[in-house]
Design a protein around this motif. Structure first.
Motif, PDB file in Angstrom:
ATOM      1  N   ASP A   1      50.625 -13.125  31.481  1.00 15.39           N
ATOM      2  CA  ASP A   1      50.274 -12.910  32.884  1.00 15.39           C
ATOM      3  C   ASP A   1      51.395 -12.282  33.699  1.00 15.39           C
ATOM      4  OD1 ASP A   1      52.011 -15.022  33.023  1.00 15.39           O
ATOM      5  OD2 ASP A   1      50.770 -16.245  34.348  1.00 15.39           O
ATOM      6  N   SER A   2      52.304 -11.585  33.046  1.00 17.00           N
ATOM      7  CA  SER A   2      53.365 -10.906  33.771  1.00 17.00           C
ATOM      8  C   SER A   2      52.797  -9.749  34.570  1.00 17.00           C
ATOM      9  CB  SER A   2      54.434 -10.380  32.805  1.00 17.00           C
ATOM     10  OG  SER A   2      53.894  -9.372  31.970  1.00 17.00           O
ATOM     11  N   ILE A   3      53.421  -9.466  35.682  1.00  9.26           N
ATOM     12  CA  ILE A   3      52.971  -8.355  36.503  1.00  9.26           C
ATOM     13  C   ILE A   3      53.111  -7.039  35.735  1.00  9.26           C
ATOM     14  CG2 ILE A   3      55.214  -8.078  37.628  1.00  9.26           C
ATOM     15  CD1 ILE A   3      51.753  -7.566  39.242  1.00  9.26           C
ATOM     16  N   GLU A   4      54.120  -6.960  34.850  1.00  7.95           N
ATOM     17  CA  GLU A   4      54.328  -5.743  34.077  1.00  7.95           C
ATOM     18  C   GLU A   4      53.159  -5.488  33.121  1.00  7.95           C
ATOM     19  OE1 GLU A   4      58.029  -7.266  35.666  1.00  7.95           O
ATOM     20  OE2 GLU A   4      56.550  -8.210  34.322  1.00  7.95           O
ATOM     21  N   ASN A   5      52.653  -6.564  32.522  1.00  5.05           N
ATOM     22  CA  ASN A   5      51.529  -6.395  31.597  1.00  5.05           C
ATOM     23  C   ASN A   5      50.262  -6.003  32.351  1.00  5.05           C
ATOM     24  OD1 ASN A   5      50.352  -6.479  28.978  1.00  5.05           O
ATOM     25  ND2 ASN A   5      49.463  -8.481  29.448  1.00  5.05           N
ATOM     26  N   ALA A   6      50.061  -6.606  33.507  1.00  3.27           N
ATOM     27  CA  ALA A   6      48.900  -6.240  34.320  1.00  3.27           C
ATOM     28  C   ALA A   6      48.966  -4.772  34.732  1.00  3.27           C
ATOM     29  CB  ALA A   6      48.816  -7.133  35.551  1.00  3.27           C
ATOM     30  N   MET A   7      50.144  -4.313  35.141  1.00  2.00           N
ATOM     31  CA  MET A   7      50.296  -2.920  35.538  1.00  2.00           C
ATOM     32  C   MET A   7      50.066  -1.980  34.369  1.00  2.00           C
ATOM     33  SD  MET A   7      50.730  -2.739  38.720  1.00  2.00           S
ATOM     34  CE  MET A   7      51.140  -3.765  40.132  1.00  2.00           C
ATOM     35  N   ARG A   8      50.474  -2.415  33.174  1.00  2.00           N
ATOM     36  CA  ARG A   8      50.229  -1.586  31.992  1.00  2.00           C
ATOM     37  C   ARG A   8      48.731  -1.396  31.768  1.00  2.00           C
ATOM     38  NH1 ARG A   8      48.442  -2.520  27.210  1.00  2.00           N
ATOM     39  NH2 ARG A   8      48.446  -4.789  27.536  1.00  2.00           N
ATOM     40  N   VAL A   9      47.974  -2.477  31.876  1.00  2.00           N
ATOM     41  CA  VAL A   9      46.530  -2.395  31.685  1.00  2.00           C
ATOM     42  C   VAL A   9      45.903  -1.521  32.779  1.00  2.00           C
ATOM     43  CG1 VAL A   9      44.372  -3.709  31.685  1.00  2.00           C
ATOM     44  CG2 VAL A   9      46.396  -4.599  30.490  1.00  2.00           C
ATOM     45  N   LEU A  10      46.313  -1.738  34.023  1.00  2.00           N
ATOM     46  CA  LEU A  10      45.737  -1.006  35.154  1.00  2.00           C
ATOM     47  C   LEU A  10      45.939   0.502  35.026  1.00  2.00           C
ATOM     48  CD1 LEU A  10      46.921  -3.513  37.859  1.00  2.00           C
ATOM     49  CD2 LEU A  10      44.538  -2.767  37.636  1.00  2.00           C
ATOM     50  N   SER A  11      47.033   0.904  34.409  1.00  2.00           N
ATOM     51  CA  SER A  11      47.335   2.338  34.301  1.00  2.00           C
ATOM     52  C   SER A  11      46.889   2.936  32.974  1.00  2.00           C
ATOM     53  CB  SER A  11      48.838   2.572  34.483  1.00  2.00           C
ATOM     54  OG  SER A  11      49.588   1.883  33.482  1.00  2.00           O
ATOM     55  N   SER A  12      46.213   2.124  32.125  1.00  2.00           N
ATOM     56  CA  SER A  12      45.875   2.599  30.780  1.00  2.00           C
ATOM     57  C   SER A  12      44.396   2.908  30.586  1.00  2.00           C
ATOM     58  CB  SER A  12      46.305   1.558  29.735  1.00  2.00           C
ATOM     59  OG  SER A  12      47.712   1.371  29.756  1.00  2.00           O
ATOM     60  N   THR A  13      43.555   2.532  31.541  1.00  2.00           N
ATOM     61  CA  THR A  13      42.124   2.820  31.378  1.00  2.00           C
ATOM     62  C   THR A  13      41.849   4.299  31.640  1.00  2.00           C
ATOM     63  OG1 THR A  13      41.717   2.175  33.674  1.00  2.00           O
ATOM     64  CG2 THR A  13      41.381   0.487  31.983  1.00  2.00           C
ATOM     65  N   ARG A  14      40.772   4.783  31.055  1.00  2.00           N
ATOM     66  CA  ARG A  14      40.376   6.176  31.236  1.00  2.00           C
ATOM     67  C   ARG A  14      39.064   6.292  32.010  1.00  2.00           C
ATOM     68  NH1 ARG A  14      41.539   7.901  24.905  1.00  2.00           N
ATOM     69  NH2 ARG A  14      43.780   7.364  24.908  1.00  2.00           N
ATOM     70  N   LEU A  15      38.106   5.428  31.694  1.00  2.00           N
ATOM     71  CA  LEU A  15      36.834   5.446  32.416  1.00  2.00           C
ATOM     72  C   LEU A  15      36.898   4.592  33.678  1.00  2.00           C
ATOM     73  CD1 LEU A  15      34.247   5.243  29.490  1.00  2.00           C
ATOM     74  CD2 LEU A  15      34.903   7.235  30.842  1.00  2.00           C
ATOM     75  N   PHE A  16      37.556   3.449  33.600  1.00  2.00           N
ATOM     76  CA  PHE A  16      37.768   2.617  34.784  1.00  2.00           C
ATOM     77  C   PHE A  16      38.865   3.259  35.631  1.00  2.00           C
ATOM     78  CE2 PHE A  16      35.536  -0.477  32.251  1.00  2.00           C
ATOM     79  CZ  PHE A  16      34.921  -1.331  33.168  1.00  2.00           C
ATOM     80  N   ALA A  17      38.487   3.865  36.739  1.00  3.38           N
ATOM     81  CA  ALA A  17      39.452   4.553  37.591  1.00  3.38           C
ATOM     82  C   ALA A  17      40.204   3.537  38.441  1.00  3.38           C
ATOM     83  CB  ALA A  17      38.744   5.550  38.496  1.00  3.38           C
TER      84      ALA A  17
END
Length: 379
Positions: free
Chosen positions: A304-320
Motif C-alpha cells: 500500500d505504498s504511495i509509490e506502488n499506487a502511483m506505478r499502477v495509476l501510470s501504467s494502465t492503457r485503457l483506463f485513462a
C-alpha cells in the motif's frame, strides 16, 4: 412507462416550427416581445431557454419528480441548495463525500455562518443526536465518493420529516437508472450531470429535481438571480446523453460486476470497495434501494505504498488517468491527490480514504480488455 422508454422520450417533443425530432439548440441571449411584457414565455436566456426547458422537464421525468432545474455544474447545483439556508443554520452531512462538495461547504459557506456536521451516515440513527433547533438540511451521498458507503435513504427521510428538515440526496454515482431518491422520501435530488447523465465526457452540468412547487420556486429564484445556468449547447448534449442512459448503465453494471470480482481475486489487491459485494456494509440496503450496483469502485493494494499506487495509476492503457467519472470510457483516479485533494489528510485518513486508494470508473468497453489492462498495470 418502462424506464428505457422514459429516458428516450423524457422532455422531448417534435419542434412545433419544423417538426424536428431532436430539440433544437436555441442559441440566443434574448427574445423579441410584441410589447413590454407580451412574450411567448421567454424574455432573457439567463431566466429561460427552450433547450434548457426541455432538459429540465427531462430531469424531472427521469427522477419521477414534478420539477427539474439545470445548472452550469454539479457544484453550482449544490451551491443553490445551500443558498436556501441562512447564517446560523446547520447541516448534517456525511464524512465521506466528494471533495468539491467538502470544499464548497468548508471554504465558502462556513464563512457565512452555516455550520456543517460531518458524520458516519452508514447508520441512519447516528443522525438524530446532531439535530437541534438550528438544523435545516440533511445532505447525503449514496453510494459515496470514493468509498462506496451506502446510506438508507428511506430511513433518513423519516428522520428529516419527523424533524421538519430538508433532505437532499446526491444521486450522481447511482444515476436515475439505479436509484430514485424522491420515491424514497427525499425532498431534492442533485446530480452532476457531467457524469452518467451526459455520459460522454464532453459537458459540464448540474441538475436538481424536486416535487414541491414552493421549493422549486425558491431554487428557480436562486438559479435566475445567481446566474449559474448552462448554455443551450450543453443542454442539448445532456438531452442526447439521457436517451442512452439505460443501455449505457446496463453495460456499466455488467462490467462493474466483472471488474469488482476480478480485483477481489487478484493476488496483489487488498481491499475492494463496491456496493455489490454481499459482505459490503449495508449491502441489504443497497439491494433494496438500488436496481443494480453500478460501475464505480475503489481498491487498495497489498503493497500500500504511495509509490506502488502511483506505478499502477501510470501504467494502465485503457483506463485513462483523469478526474471525473461516468463516461463511456474507463477512468482511473487517485482521490488523495485529485478529486479529494481539498480534504485535509488527517480527515481523509480518519474516514478511510488512504493515500494509496485508487478509484476507477468502469466504462462500457469489452470487459476482457479492461481486466487485461488492470492485470498488466497491477502486476
Amino acid at each position: 412507462m418502462k424506464i428505457g422508454t422514459k429516458f428516450i422520450h423524457a422532455g422531448t417533443e417534435p419542434d412545433p416550427s419544423t417538426g424536428a425530432i431532436m430539440t433544437p439548440i436555441f442559441q440566443t441571449s434574448t427574445y423579441v416581445q410584441a410589447a413590454p411584457g407580451q412574450h411567448k414565455g421567454y424574455e432573457y436566456a439567463r431566466s429561460q431557454n427552450p433547450t434548457r426547458s426541455a432538459l429540465e422537464e427531462a430531469f424531472a421525468q427521469i427522477e419521477n419528480g414534478k420539477y427539474g432545474l439545470a445548472f452550469s455544474s454539479g457544484v453550482a447545483a449544490t451551491d443553490a441548495v445551500i443558498k436556501l439556508l441562512s447564517p446560523g443554520d446547520e447541516v448534517i452531512t456525511g464524512n465521506d463525500m466528494y471533495g468539491g462538495t467538502y470544499r464548497l461547504f468548508t471554504k465558502i459557506f462556513e464563512k457565512f455562518g452555516i455550520k456543517f456536521h460531518y458524520i458516519d451516515m452508514r447508520e441512519a440513527s447516528n443522525i438524530e443526536q446532531y439535530v437541534n433547533a438550528n438544523t435545516k438540511l440533511i445532505w447525503i451521498e449514496t453510494p459515496t465518493n470514493p468509498l462506496m458507503n451506502i446510506t438508507d435513504i428511506a430511513a433518513v427521510a423519516a428522520i428529516s420529516k419527523k424533524n421538519n428538515l430538508l433532505l437532499c440526496v446526491d444521486n450522481t454515482f447511482a444515476s436515475p437508472y439505479l436509484q430514485n431518491p424522491l420515491d424514497l422520501g427525499a425532498d431534492i435530488v442533485m446530480h452532476s450531470a457531467t457524469k452518467y447523465l451526459g455520459g460522454h465526457s464532453d459537458v459540464i452540468q448540474g441538475a436538481l429535481m424536486m416535487n414541491d412547487a414552493t421549493l422549486r420556486e425558491q431554487l428557480y429564484f436562486i438559479q435566475k438571480s445567481c446566474g449559474a445556468v448552462p448554455g443551450p449547447q450543453d443542454c442539448f448534449l445532456v438531452l442526447r446523453g439521457i436517451k442512452t442512459l439505460h443501455v449505457r448503465m446496463q453495460r456499466h453494471c455488467e462490467n462493474g460486476h466483472a471488474i469488482a470480482h476480478f480485483l477481489r481475486k487478484h493476488s496483489a489487491v487488498d481491499k475492494v470497495y463496491w456496493a455489490g459485494f454481499e459482505d459490503h456494509t449495508n449491502y441489504d440496503i443497497a439491494k433494496k434501494q438500488m436496481r443494480d450496483f453500478g460501475g464505480m469502485m475503489s481498491f487498495t493494494l497489498k503493497d500500500d505504498s504511495i509509490e506502488n499506487a502511483m506505478r499502477v495509476l501510470s501504467s494502465t492503457r485503457l483506463f485513462a488517468l483523469a478526474e471525473s467519472l461516468g463516461g463511456v470510457e474507463s477512468l482511473i483516479n487517485h482521490p488523495a491527490s485529485m478529486t479529494h485533494a481539498s480534504i485535509p489528510r488527517e480527515e481523509r485518513i480518519k474516514n478511510g480514504l488512504t493515500d494509496s486508494l485508487i478509484r476507477i470508473s468502469v466504462g462500457i468497453e469489452d470487459v476482457e480488455d479492461l481486466m487485461e489492462d488492470l492485470n498488466r498495470a497491477i502486476g
